[in-house]
Enzyme design. Structure first.
Site, mmCIF file in Angstrom:
data_model
loop_
_atom_site.group_PDB
_atom_site.id
_atom_site.type_symbol
_atom_site.label_atom_id
_atom_site.label_comp_id
_atom_site.label_asym_id
_atom_site.label_seq_id
_atom_site.Cartn_x
_atom_site.Cartn_y
_atom_site.Cartn_z
ATOM 1 N N THR A 104 0.831 -1.207 0.000
ATOM 2 C CA THR A 104 0.000 0.000 0.000
ATOM 3 C C THR A 104 0.866 1.257 0.000
ATOM 4 O OG1 THR A 104 -1.425 1.319 1.460
ATOM 5 C CG2 THR A 104 -0.162 -0.403 2.514
ATOM 6 N N ASP A 105 0.309 2.340 -0.518
ATOM 7 C CA ASP A 105 1.040 3.619 -0.458
ATOM 8 C C ASP A 105 1.136 4.137 0.978
ATOM 9 O OD1 ASP A 105 -1.595 4.447 -0.029
ATOM 10 O OD2 ASP A 105 -1.572 6.024 -1.555
ATOM 11 N N GLU A 106 0.402 3.506 1.906
ATOM 12 C CA GLU A 106 0.438 3.982 3.298
ATOM 13 C C GLU A 106 1.778 3.693 3.971
ATOM 14 O OE1 GLU A 106 -3.164 3.571 5.552
ATOM 15 O OE2 GLU A 106 -4.376 3.463 3.729
ATOM 16 N N TYR A 111 -1.577 -0.273 11.213
ATOM 17 C CA TYR A 111 -1.826 -0.913 9.918
ATOM 18 C C TYR A 111 -0.655 -0.687 8.973
ATOM 19 C CZ TYR A 111 -3.393 -1.313 5.070
ATOM 20 O OH TYR A 111 -3.472 -1.615 3.730
ATOM 21 N N LYS A 151 2.091 -3.342 7.346
ATOM 22 C CA LYS A 151 2.317 -3.550 5.912
ATOM 23 C C LYS A 151 3.790 -3.280 5.560
ATOM 24 C CE LYS A 151 -0.291 -4.421 3.113
ATOM 25 N NZ LYS A 151 -0.806 -5.731 2.586
#
Ligand code: NAD
Ligand code: TYD
Length: 339
Positions: A128-130, A152, A156
């Site tokens: 994810t870009d997170e 979260y 990741k």
């Protein structure tokens, strides 16, 4: 360059993006044999995959990616893994971080180990870009350092670190995609867009954290799935790709667009207490995936119309999800704005 993969293990495909990915693959590459492994957490739903049940070249296995023996035996029968399986909701990660660490990090490690042992052709981690954390200015290229700010996104990032370590240390044939915020059919009604749509259908308040000014890059799920397919089959091993549209939208902008499409009053918007550690902006540089030949096909306006229509037409899918534990979570998560 095009890679031929015959037997794919798709973990976490009873969820939102994974089930859309299976749908995409069945129509574009019907010869690929698909084994889905999914634990069926609150976010996993067999209804998302019902159309494939009993079809040749498809099977569903109910199980956990942390189960070493199960993953080992399924990996012996397949040539590649695409891992969607994860705990995925930031707000829930603030309530129960350990579930995220267990599945997202340890589960990914179990899959990497099995892929290595069985000499798989490819291991694709759906990231994810997170992992980049909040991006106040500019855009994250694939080379910038991780600065995750929620349990979260930290989980990741941990999954990626493990996978890259397997690539470096054991030659795991790794590919990684870092997608921006997805929306579309079959998204569990805890993420922003399905919360807004399903609440609007019932004339309930549309909750926006703080002042609704946080920015995201919303990509229609089919566009994301096409990118994953393309990376899986065409990208050189060892590469990571941001996947997004480059368009920035605020939460308030999304809520207003949903209400306009549905012909509902903007007075339904309700500002609520902010998410702790809220990342106010994500923005990815998409030159690398664009150079691979991928481009966005569905604009936000079109994708949102299609998504609203899908939820309006499929109450039998989402109404049962908004019951019991869901409302406990909802009450715990949304607090009136103080001050
Ligand atoms: P989701 O929450 O809808 O689905 C997750 C799926 O994983 C569910 O079917 C769940 O049952 C399964 N699962 C959870 N723990 C498991 C375990 N231990 N073993 C086996 N299965 C397990 O998630 P999603 O939105 O479809 O996201 C899929 C992937 O894409 C995730 O890895 C997520 O981090 C990533 N991603 C999501 C977005 C987004 O906007 N939703 C954006 C970029 C990347
Ligand atoms: P979300 O869908 O949870 O995705 P992300 O993982 O990117 O946080 O939230 C998207 C944006 O919308 C984010 O800025 C938080 C905000 N948001 C709200 O304002 N209200 C809500 O009810 C939710 C779920 C999110």
């Amino acid at each position: 360059m095009s890679r031929s993969l015959k037997r794919l293990l798709v973990a976490g495909a009873a969820g939102f993006i994974g089930s859309n990915f299976v749908r995409h693959l069945r129509s574009t590459r019907p010869d690929v044999e698909i084994t889905v492994l999914d634990k069926l957490t609150y976010a996993g739903n067999l209804a998302n995959l019902v159309e494939f049940e009993g079809r040749p070249g498809y099977r569903f296995v109910h199980g956990d990616i942390c189960d070493v023996d199960l993953v080992d035996s399924l990996s012996a029968e397949t040539d590649a893994i695409v891992n969607f399986a994860a705990e995925t909701h930031v707000d829930r990660s603030l309530m129960d971080p350990f579930a995220f660490i267990e599945t997202d990090i340890r589960g990914t490690a179990v899959l990497c180990e099995a892929a290595r042992k069985h000499g798989h052709q490819v291991f694709l981690l759906v990231s994810t870009d997170e992992v980049y954390g909040e991006v106040r200015e500019g855009r994250s290229t694939e080379d910038v350092a991780f600065r995750p700010r929620s349990p979260y996104s930290a989980s990741k990032a941990g999954a990626e670190h493990i996978a890259w370590a397997y690539a470096e240390s054991f030659g795991l044939p790794l590919l990684v995609t870092r997608g921006s915020n997805n929306y579309g059919p079959y998204q569990y009604p805890e993420k922003l867009i399905p919360v807004l749509i399903t609440n609007a259908i019932d004339d309930m308040p549309l909750p926006l954290y703080n002042d609704g000014s946080a920015v995201r890059d919303y990509i229609f799920v089919e566009d994301h799935c096409r990118a994953i397919d393309q990376v899986l089959h065409e990208a050189p091993l060892g590469k990571v790709y941001n996947v997004g549209t480059g368009v920035e939208t605020t939460g308030l902008g999304v809520a207003q667009a949903v209400l306009d499409i549905m012909g509902k009053p903007r007075s339904l918007i309700q500002f609520v207490a902010d998410r702790p550690g809220h990342d106010y902006r994500y923005a990815v540089d998409i030159s690398r995936i664009t150079a691979l030949g991928w481009e966005q096909r569905v604009t936000f306006a079109e994708g949102l119309e299609r998504t609203v229509q899908w939820y309006v037409e499929h109450p039998e899918w989402w109404r049962p999800l908004k019951s019991g534990e869901y409302w406990e979570y909802y009450r715990r998560n949304y607090r009136p704005l103080v001050g």
